[in-house]
Design a protein around this motif. Structure first.
Motif, PDB file in Angstrom:
ATOM      1  N   LEU A 144       3.739  -1.194   3.935  1.00  0.00           N
ATOM      2  CA  LEU A 144       3.064   0.098   3.946  1.00  0.00           C
ATOM      3  C   LEU A 144       4.087   1.211   3.787  1.00  0.00           C
TER       4      LEU A 144
ATOM      5  N   ALA B 171       0.850  -1.192   0.000  1.00  0.00           N
ATOM      6  CA  ALA B 171       0.000   0.000   0.000  1.00  0.00           C
ATOM      7  C   ALA B 171       0.888   1.245   0.000  1.00  0.00           C
TER       8      ALA B 171
ATOM      9  N   PRO C  54      -2.007  -4.085   4.791  1.00  0.00           N
ATOM     10  CA  PRO C  54      -1.066  -4.521   3.753  1.00  0.00           C
ATOM     11  C   PRO C  54       0.095  -5.295   4.356  1.00  0.00           C
TER      12      PRO C  54
ATOM     13  N   GLU D 100       0.817   4.641   0.670  1.00  0.00           N
ATOM     14  CA  GLU D 100       0.009   5.671   1.322  1.00  0.00           C
ATOM     15  C   GLU D 100       0.811   6.955   1.520  1.00  0.00           C
TER      16      GLU D 100
ATOM     17  N   LEU E 202      -5.426   6.247   7.713  1.00  0.00           N
ATOM     18  CA  LEU E 202      -4.965   5.591   6.486  1.00  0.00           C
ATOM     19  C   LEU E 202      -6.144   5.347   5.555  1.00  0.00           C
TER      20      LEU E 202
ATOM     21  N   CYS F 215      -6.343   2.689   3.780  1.00  0.00           N
ATOM     22  CA  CYS F 215      -6.622   1.259   3.950  1.00  0.00           C
ATOM     23  C   CYS F 215      -7.654   1.008   5.039  1.00  0.00           C
TER      24      CYS F 215
ATOM     25  N   THR G 177       8.995   2.543   5.517  1.00  0.00           N
ATOM     26  CA  THR G 177       8.309   1.383   4.967  1.00  0.00           C
ATOM     27  C   THR G 177       8.085   0.425   6.124  1.00  0.00           C
TER      28      THR G 177
END
Length: 418
Positions: free
Chosen positions: A256, A230, A253, A232, A244, A246, A272
């Protein structure tokens, strides 16, 4: 005297004016010639609580007096440790590991390399990446490879790797997207990962899709053992209305990517986040299986201190209430424009629309004309071709937000009367 500065995404041959900003506060930029400019796009989507937020500025000043920079390979410091703990407490529990980098683009590079390294270390031949049509994931080589091909990266095509592309899930055509994703996931050897911008494409035209689609894509990837990344970088930190994007689909995920609002928009920093399983596939007494990625300024202490202060704001202040109020105010102010533009749409604090133009692309001549129009009226808006969008800091005042929409209304009338 001509400036030696080479600006990004700027065609200097057009000799467009480049305003000199001297200071800022909240949603306002102040220029050297005394203008008060409303920042309606959060200075490229990074500024969340407002420019020069006092708590973040104080954290930067305090950290600058203690530790400015430290090698992060085999060494650590308190701001990074605190930030990692605070992040994992705030994010989904499955995302247990935090890897630092410098920007949204590099957070994507890290995620792609982690996905490939995960399977390589497990002895699995899985290297294909699935992407969504029209996506944008940055301007590094990996980021461009998993983004849409076109004018942005045409000159660099020889450097880019091949990917599998699923169609954008237009309303009523979601089944085609799901069928394509399932087909790619089922192929042998299996792909390594799918990377998406959850809920809305950013530079790809602010195109919105449903949370059910995001959830279905996650389910397909999980069924076939394909990692779900993802991105974001733009959608995180409240832009879609929640922490988020998501969250709207109630998914987590495997990887991310976060940046932009991570420091409240004050300093460059990215992370990350990864699952324990991905971290474990790199964990070994064999040094050749370590994760080979870094940069000189990984987890810079001052940037980390700014991010720690940002997370404290999210914990201690009613940020989501401010966002909810901004969402409703944007809804009210944009409603009168619906009959004057094409495809007025909103997700959270982001409102977008198309002004009539035959080309309808990023390279539309209307884009620079609109940008100049807004600049002359002291509003910072940067259209994507003929797509005008508003994404302001959460601290913008009602009067300034109303001014932004009034100027957009003027621009609509100008375009209509060309």
């Amino acid at each position: 005297m001509t400036s030696p500065v080479w600006h990004p995404f700027t065609q200097h041959g057009l000799n467009e004016p480049v305003p000199l900003v001297t200071h800022a506060g909240g949603a306002i930029l102040h220029t050297a010639d005394g203008r008060r400019v409303i920042d309606a796009i959060s200075s490229w989507w990074v500024t969340t609580h407002g420019h020069c937020h006092p708590a973040i500025m104080a954290a930067i000043r305090a950290q600058a007096e203690k530790l400015d920079q430290l090698i992060f390979a085999g060494w650590t410091h308190e701001p990074a440790e605190t930030l990692a703990r605070d992040l994992t407490a705030m994010m989904p529990p499955a995302l247990t590991k935090v890897f630092f980098s410098d920007s949204g683009s590099t957070s994507v590079e890290v995620a792609l390399k982690m996905a490939l390294g995960h399977f390589a270390n497990r002895g699995e031949d899985r290297s294909r990446i699935i992407v969504m049509e029209g996506s944008y994931h940055g301007d590094t080589i990996g980021g461009m490879s998993v983004g849409a091909r076109g004018v942005f990266n045409k000159s660099y095509a020889p450097l880019l790797f091949d990917v599998d592309v699923i169609p954008f899930p237009e309303r009523g055509k979601e089944a085609q997207t799901m069928a394509a994703l399932e087909q790619y996931c089922a192929q042998s050897p299996r792909p390594a990962a799918l990377i998406v911008e959850p809920m809305i494409l950013g530079a790809g035209g602010m195109r919105i899709y449903l949370p059910g689609v995001l959830r279905a894509m996650r389910d397909i990837c999980q069924y076939f053992g394909v990692l779900f990344i993802a991105d974001e970088v733009m959608t995180g930190w409240g832009r879609t209305g929640g922490l988020l994007a998501c969250d709207w689909a109630q998914i987590v995920p495997d990887l991310l990517c976060l940046s932009k609002g991570l420091t409240g928009g004050s300093l460059p920093l990215a992370v990350t986040l990864a699952t324990e399983e991905i971290f474990a596939s790199h964990l070994s007494e064999d040094r050749s299986r370590m994760f080979f990625h870094s940069s000189s300024y990984t987890a810079n202490p001052i940037a980390c201190a700014a991010a720690v202060a940002n997370l404290a704001i999210w914990r201690d202040e009613p940020v989501l209430e401010r966002i909810d109020r901004l969402v409703l105010r944007q809804t009210d102010l944009s409603a009168p424009l619906r009959s004057k533009v094409s495809n007025l749409r909103q997700i959270g604090t982001i409102v977008a629309m198309e002004l009539e133009d035959r080309t309808g692309s990023y390279m539309s001549a209307l884009g620079p004309q609109l940008m100049a129009f807004f600049r002359e009226r002291d509003v910072l808006l940067r259209p994507l071709g003929n797509t005008v969008y508003v994404m302001p800091p959460y601290s913008i005042t009602d009067d300034d937000l109303a001014r932004v929409y009034a100027v957009i209304d003027e621009a609509i009338a100008l375009v209509a009367n060309r």
